[in-house]
Write a protein that holds these residues in place. Structure first.
Motif, PDB file in Angstrom:
ATOM      1  N   TYR A 144     -56.794  23.973  70.823  1.00  0.00           N
ATOM      2  CA  TYR A 144     -55.456  24.552  70.658  1.00  0.00           C
ATOM      3  C   TYR A 144     -55.540  25.823  69.817  1.00  0.00           C
ATOM      4  N   GLN A 145     -54.705  26.791  70.148  1.00  0.00           N
ATOM      5  CA  GLN A 145     -54.484  27.910  69.246  1.00  0.00           C
ATOM      6  C   GLN A 145     -52.981  28.193  69.171  1.00  0.00           C
ATOM      7  N   ALA A 146     -52.446  28.159  67.950  1.00  0.00           N
ATOM      8  CA  ALA A 146     -51.041  28.493  67.740  1.00  0.00           C
ATOM      9  C   ALA A 146     -50.883  30.008  67.808  1.00  0.00           C
ATOM     10  N   VAL A 147     -49.843  30.468  68.507  1.00  0.00           N
ATOM     11  CA  VAL A 147     -49.642  31.904  68.709  1.00  0.00           C
ATOM     12  C   VAL A 147     -48.256  32.319  68.230  1.00  0.00           C
ATOM     13  N   SER A 148     -48.104  33.632  68.056  1.00  0.00           N
ATOM     14  CA  SER A 148     -46.955  34.185  67.335  1.00  0.00           C
ATOM     15  C   SER A 148     -45.695  34.319  68.188  1.00  0.00           C
ATOM     16  N   VAL A 149     -45.288  33.225  68.809  1.00  0.00           N
ATOM     17  CA  VAL A 149     -43.957  33.124  69.408  1.00  0.00           C
ATOM     18  C   VAL A 149     -43.389  31.811  68.894  1.00  0.00           C
ATOM     19  N   LEU A 182     -62.808  26.005  62.928  1.00  0.00           N
ATOM     20  CA  LEU A 182     -62.928  27.272  62.226  1.00  0.00           C
ATOM     21  C   LEU A 182     -62.750  28.423  63.208  1.00  0.00           C
ATOM     22  N   ALA A 183     -61.844  29.325  62.876  1.00  0.00           N
ATOM     23  CA  ALA A 183     -61.640  30.520  63.695  1.00  0.00           C
ATOM     24  C   ALA A 183     -61.500  31.712  62.757  1.00  0.00           C
ATOM     25  N   THR A 184     -62.229  32.766  63.034  1.00  0.00           N
ATOM     26  CA  THR A 184     -62.142  33.967  62.219  1.00  0.00           C
ATOM     27  C   THR A 184     -61.468  35.072  63.018  1.00  0.00           C
ATOM     28  N   GLY A 185     -60.903  36.027  62.290  1.00  0.00           N
ATOM     29  CA  GLY A 185     -60.277  37.160  62.955  1.00  0.00           C
ATOM     30  C   GLY A 185     -58.996  36.773  63.674  1.00  0.00           C
ATOM     31  N   GLN A 186     -58.589  37.647  64.551  1.00  0.00           N
ATOM     32  CA  GLN A 186     -57.335  37.468  65.278  1.00  0.00           C
ATOM     33  C   GLN A 186     -57.566  37.802  66.744  1.00  0.00           C
ATOM     34  N   PHE A 187     -57.044  36.949  67.608  1.00  0.00           N
ATOM     35  CA  PHE A 187     -57.179  37.156  69.046  1.00  0.00           C
ATOM     36  C   PHE A 187     -55.882  37.736  69.594  1.00  0.00           C
ATOM     37  N   GLN A 188     -56.021  38.682  70.517  1.00  0.00           N
ATOM     38  CA  GLN A 188     -54.879  39.352  71.135  1.00  0.00           C
ATOM     39  C   GLN A 188     -54.640  38.751  72.516  1.00  0.00           C
ATOM     40  N   TRP A 189     -53.439  38.253  72.723  1.00  0.00           N
ATOM     41  CA  TRP A 189     -53.067  37.617  73.990  1.00  0.00           C
ATOM     42  C   TRP A 189     -51.849  38.318  74.585  1.00  0.00           C
ATOM     43  N   VAL A 190     -51.778  38.334  75.895  1.00  0.00           N
ATOM     44  CA  VAL A 190     -50.560  38.733  76.600  1.00  0.00           C
ATOM     45  C   VAL A 190     -50.181  37.572  77.514  1.00  0.00           C
ATOM     46  N   LEU A 191     -48.952  37.127  77.394  1.00  0.00           N
ATOM     47  CA  LEU A 191     -48.475  35.984  78.161  1.00  0.00           C
ATOM     48  C   LEU A 191     -47.580  36.469  79.292  1.00  0.00           C
ATOM     49  N   ALA A 192     -47.880  36.030  80.500  1.00  0.00           N
ATOM     50  CA  ALA A 192     -47.026  36.297  81.655  1.00  0.00           C
ATOM     51  C   ALA A 192     -46.110  35.094  81.830  1.00  0.00           C
ATOM     52  N   LEU A 193     -44.811  35.305  81.602  1.00  0.00           N
ATOM     53  CA  LEU A 193     -43.846  34.216  81.635  1.00  0.00           C
ATOM     54  C   LEU A 193     -43.233  34.111  83.025  1.00  0.00           C
ATOM     55  N   VAL A 214     -48.739  38.454  72.037  1.00  0.00           N
ATOM     56  CA  VAL A 214     -48.782  37.589  70.857  1.00  0.00           C
ATOM     57  C   VAL A 214     -50.188  37.608  70.284  1.00  0.00           C
ATOM     58  N   THR A 215     -50.299  37.119  69.052  1.00  0.00           N
ATOM     59  CA  THR A 215     -51.597  36.995  68.412  1.00  0.00           C
ATOM     60  C   THR A 215     -51.807  35.550  67.973  1.00  0.00           C
ATOM     61  N   GLY A 216     -53.051  35.206  67.764  1.00  0.00           N
ATOM     62  CA  GLY A 216     -53.374  33.880  67.277  1.00  0.00           C
ATOM     63  C   GLY A 216     -54.710  33.915  66.552  1.00  0.00           C
ATOM     64  N   PRO A 217     -54.954  32.980  65.659  1.00  0.00           N
ATOM     65  CA  PRO A 217     -54.068  31.853  65.346  1.00  0.00           C
ATOM     66  C   PRO A 217     -53.021  32.213  64.284  1.00  0.00           C
ATOM     67  N   VAL A 218     -51.926  31.432  64.286  1.00  0.00           N
ATOM     68  CA  VAL A 218     -50.895  31.541  63.258  1.00  0.00           C
ATOM     69  C   VAL A 218     -50.673  30.147  62.658  1.00  0.00           C
ATOM     70  N   HIS A 219     -49.958  30.126  61.525  1.00  0.00           N
ATOM     71  CA  HIS A 219     -49.727  28.840  60.842  1.00  0.00           C
ATOM     72  C   HIS A 219     -48.769  27.967  61.639  1.00  0.00           C
ATOM     73  N   GLY A 220     -48.753  26.703  61.290  1.00  0.00           N
ATOM     74  CA  GLY A 220     -47.872  25.740  61.949  1.00  0.00           C
ATOM     75  C   GLY A 220     -46.472  25.768  61.392  1.00  0.00           C
ATOM     76  N   ALA A 221     -45.719  24.687  61.602  1.00  0.00           N
ATOM     77  CA  ALA A 221     -44.315  24.641  61.214  1.00  0.00           C
ATOM     78  C   ALA A 221     -44.159  24.871  59.708  1.00  0.00           C
TER      79      ALA A 221
END
Length: 311
Positions: free
Chosen positions: A39-44, A168-179, A299-306
């Motif tokens: 899983y990776q939490a993303v910024s939406v 463990l994940a380092t850095g930030q991943f760049q994603w584009v989501l097609a909705l 969006v970017t990931g990973p981000v924090h949870g709730a």
């Protein structure tokens, strides 16, 4: 998980997710499958505001079409609030106002994010004082993706997906989501996976009972290497999702032609997640998809949870 001073309204926010890897085991006697997923939490985000009420009710705002989302006791956020009331003996109700930004039935855990944010907001509103471990236990009762929506970041999920271990994940991943402008049923996609495996039994290896996450995925996440991750991304539900919705193939092809390192259907679909090499590439990809009439979200990931939010 309480604040020092009770409030008339509590606000919590939880992220959507993508599965950068999803292996599905063979169907078991009870009809379920064990999975191994990264899983990776993303910024939406889903935003839940809880206020006092004599009854349990939920309403929605935001850019996502929620016309098919139930607002009765079957709604996952309502179930989350009622679960806390049951476990703590709280006798009142709650009014939940949810701003939805994660697609409904889009394979990104939007309903799970609603439930996770509701657990935090209601615990805070009612001052029930539940510990983090208690909240995660309640989350697991609600669904496989709810515990991850609480914890966020990057994690490995096994069992039904709710047995979590941090990755463990380092850095930030760049994603584009097609909705997509339609949703997909998770049970229907799993049924199609079983049918797909039966149709191709002579051509593919039998599914194992307990799958594992590929070591290359873990190495790519640890290194923060988008190119390495692109080469190891995988989703067993992609083939059945494409069989049910062949038009997703056109979106995937367009994104790959427009510079994506790789792409895959997110979860059970229909959202398609494109991994970009860097921010500039992600912006160009978003523009290209949008120009084709596809709703594209960067969006970017990973981000924090709730988390609780101070308004």
């Amino acid at each position: 998980m309480t604040r020092e001073t009770p409030s008339n309204t509590s606000h919590a926010r939880a992220p959507g997710k993508i599965n950068v890897f999803l292996a599905v085991g063979a169907v078991m006697d009870d009809g379920y499958h064990e999975v191994a997923t990264a899983y990776q939490a993303v910024s939406v985000y889903e935003d839940v505001r809880a206020s006092h009420s004599d009854t349990f009710e939920v309403s929605f705002t935001g850019p996502i079409d929620t016309s098919d989302v139930p607002t009765d006791a079957s709604n996952l956020a309502i179930r989350a609030a009622q679960l806390i009331a049951r476990d703590t003996g709280y006798r009142g109700g709650v009014r939940l106002a949810i701003e939805k930004n994660v697609p409904v039935a889009g394979g990104m855990g939007g309903g799970s994010a609603d439930a996770a944010a509701t657990l935090l907001a209601v615990d805070d509103l009612w001052q029930t004082g539940l510990t983090r471990d208690q909240l995660i236990g309640l989350a697991a009762e609600l669904g496989a993706d709810v515990p991850f929506a609480l914890t966020g970041g990057t994690a490995i999920g096994t069992g039904r997906g709710d047995e979590l271990s941090p990755a463990l994940a380092t850095g930030q991943f760049q994603w584009v989501l097609a909705l997509a402008d339609f949703g997909m049923s998770t049970p229907a996609t799993y049924r199609e996976l079983d049918a797909h495996r039966a149709r191709h039994a002579l051509d593919i290896s039998p599914a194992v009972t307990q799958p594992v996450v590929d070591a290359d995925v873990l190495q790519a996440l640890r290194a923060g290497d988008a190119h390495m991750l692109a080469a190891s991304m995988h989703n067993d539900l992609q083939a059945p999702a494409l069989h049910l919705r062949p038009e997703l193939s056109d979106v995937m092809e367009l994104g790959e032609q427009s510079g994506a390192l790789s792409c895959m259907v997110s979860g059970s679909g229909p959202t398609v997640a494109f991994l970009a090499a860097d921010l500039d590439s992600a912006l160009e990809l978003q523009i290209a998809l949008s120009a084709s009439g596809t709703t594209a979200l960067r969006v970017t990931g990973p981000v924090h949870g709730a988390r609780l939010v101070n308004d």
